[in-house]
Design a protein around this motif. Sequence first.
Motif, PDB file in Angstrom:
ATOM      1  N   PRO A  84       0.595  -0.966  -0.554  1.00  0.00           N
ATOM      2  CA  PRO A  84      -0.306  -0.011  -0.224  1.00  0.00           C
ATOM      3  C   PRO A  84       0.965   1.050  -0.245  1.00  0.00           C
ATOM      4  CG  PRO A  84       0.503  -0.636   2.143  1.00  0.00           C
ATOM      5  CD  PRO A  84       0.688  -2.003   1.181  1.00  0.00           C
ATOM      6  N   MET A  85       0.295   1.918  -0.325  1.00  0.00           N
ATOM      7  CA  MET A  85       1.116   3.368  -0.654  1.00  0.00           C
ATOM      8  C   MET A  85       0.602   4.086   0.687  1.00  0.00           C
ATOM      9  SD  MET A  85       1.883   3.564  -4.030  1.00  0.00           S
ATOM     10  CE  MET A  85       2.447   5.638  -4.106  1.00  0.00           C
ATOM     11  N   LYS A  86       1.761   5.087   1.523  1.00  0.00           N
ATOM     12  CA  LYS A  86       1.841   5.891   2.409  1.00  0.00           C
ATOM     13  C   LYS A  86       1.816   7.201   1.915  1.00  0.00           C
ATOM     14  CE  LYS A  86       3.909   2.173   4.695  1.00  0.00           C
ATOM     15  NZ  LYS A  86       5.248   1.209   5.306  1.00  0.00           N
ATOM     16  N   ILE A  87       1.770   7.966   2.900  1.00  0.00           N
ATOM     17  CA  ILE A  87       2.135   9.621   2.589  1.00  0.00           C
ATOM     18  C   ILE A  87       2.873   9.733   3.596  1.00  0.00           C
ATOM     19  CG2 ILE A  87       0.905  11.798   3.479  1.00  0.00           C
ATOM     20  CD1 ILE A  87      -1.638  10.167   3.751  1.00  0.00           C
ATOM     21  N   PHE A  88       3.626  10.485   2.874  1.00  0.00           N
ATOM     22  CA  PHE A  88       5.224  11.542   2.840  1.00  0.00           C
ATOM     23  C   PHE A  88       5.252  12.438   2.983  1.00  0.00           C
ATOM     24  CE2 PHE A  88       6.144   7.083   2.459  1.00  0.00           C
ATOM     25  CZ  PHE A  88       7.022   6.496   3.021  1.00  0.00           C
ATOM     26  N   THR A 122       3.943  17.128   0.904  1.00  0.00           N
ATOM     27  CA  THR A 122       2.916  15.867   1.192  1.00  0.00           C
ATOM     28  C   THR A 122       3.161  15.251  -0.085  1.00  0.00           C
ATOM     29  OG1 THR A 122       1.996  17.212   2.707  1.00  0.00           O
ATOM     30  CG2 THR A 122       1.387  15.356   2.145  1.00  0.00           C
ATOM     31  N   VAL A 153       3.116  11.234  -2.292  1.00  0.00           N
ATOM     32  CA  VAL A 153       2.028   9.683  -1.626  1.00  0.00           C
ATOM     33  C   VAL A 153       3.458   8.515  -2.901  1.00  0.00           C
ATOM     34  CG1 VAL A 153       0.045   7.798  -2.232  1.00  0.00           C
ATOM     35  CG2 VAL A 153      -0.092  10.007  -1.809  1.00  0.00           C
ATOM     36  N   PRO A 193       5.934   4.104  -2.503  1.00  0.00           N
ATOM     37  CA  PRO A 193       4.730   2.973  -1.135  1.00  0.00           C
ATOM     38  C   PRO A 193       5.906   2.519  -0.026  1.00  0.00           C
ATOM     39  CG  PRO A 193       6.590   3.044  -3.297  1.00  0.00           C
ATOM     40  CD  PRO A 193       5.682   3.896  -3.505  1.00  0.00           C
ATOM     41  N   ASP A 194       7.529   4.127  -0.294  1.00  0.00           N
ATOM     42  CA  ASP A 194       8.094   3.726   1.345  1.00  0.00           C
ATOM     43  C   ASP A 194       9.208   4.444   0.571  1.00  0.00           C
ATOM     44  OD1 ASP A 194      10.098   3.355  -1.299  1.00  0.00           O
ATOM     45  OD2 ASP A 194       9.981   1.091  -0.679  1.00  0.00           O
ATOM     46  N   GLN A 195      10.160   5.137   1.994  1.00  0.00           N
ATOM     47  CA  GLN A 195      10.703   6.132   1.673  1.00  0.00           C
ATOM     48  C   GLN A 195      11.858   6.379   0.846  1.00  0.00           C
ATOM     49  OE1 GLN A 195      11.768   6.914   6.349  1.00  0.00           O
ATOM     50  NE2 GLN A 195      13.199   9.005   5.251  1.00  0.00           N
ATOM     51  N   ARG A 222      10.415  12.616   5.820  1.00  0.00           N
ATOM     52  CA  ARG A 222       8.883  11.677   7.099  1.00  0.00           C
ATOM     53  C   ARG A 222       8.162  11.260   6.544  1.00  0.00           C
ATOM     54  NH1 ARG A 222       6.615  16.365  10.806  1.00  0.00           N
ATOM     55  NH2 ARG A 222       5.752  17.616   9.491  1.00  0.00           N
ATOM     56  N   PRO A 223       7.435  10.084   7.277  1.00  0.00           N
ATOM     57  CA  PRO A 223       5.965   9.983   7.142  1.00  0.00           C
ATOM     58  C   PRO A 223       5.254  10.891   7.763  1.00  0.00           C
ATOM     59  CG  PRO A 223       7.644   8.854   8.457  1.00  0.00           C
ATOM     60  CD  PRO A 223       8.516   8.999   8.164  1.00  0.00           C
TER      61      PRO A 223
END
Length: 67
Positions: free
Chosen positions: A1-5, A32, A34, A36-38, A65-66
């Motif tokens: 899943p995609m994450k917000i950074f 900001t 989106v 998949p990872d840092q 940063r996340p």
Amino acid sequence: PMKIFQFAVLLHPTSKEREEGKSSELIVPVTTVVAPDQNGATLQAGRAIPANYLDKLDRLEVAVRPF
């Protein structure tokens, strides 16, 4: 899943510029994204660096940063 950074990029002054009173400069404001990872967020931050700063990579700091 995609994450917000969030990321931002700073340009740090040289030693000489620091002696002249210059401080670090925000060249890419907090953004900001989106990803998949840092690593994906860092890659997007690298792409956001304006072309006229690419010759100063040794003076750039990419902060990620996340969210």
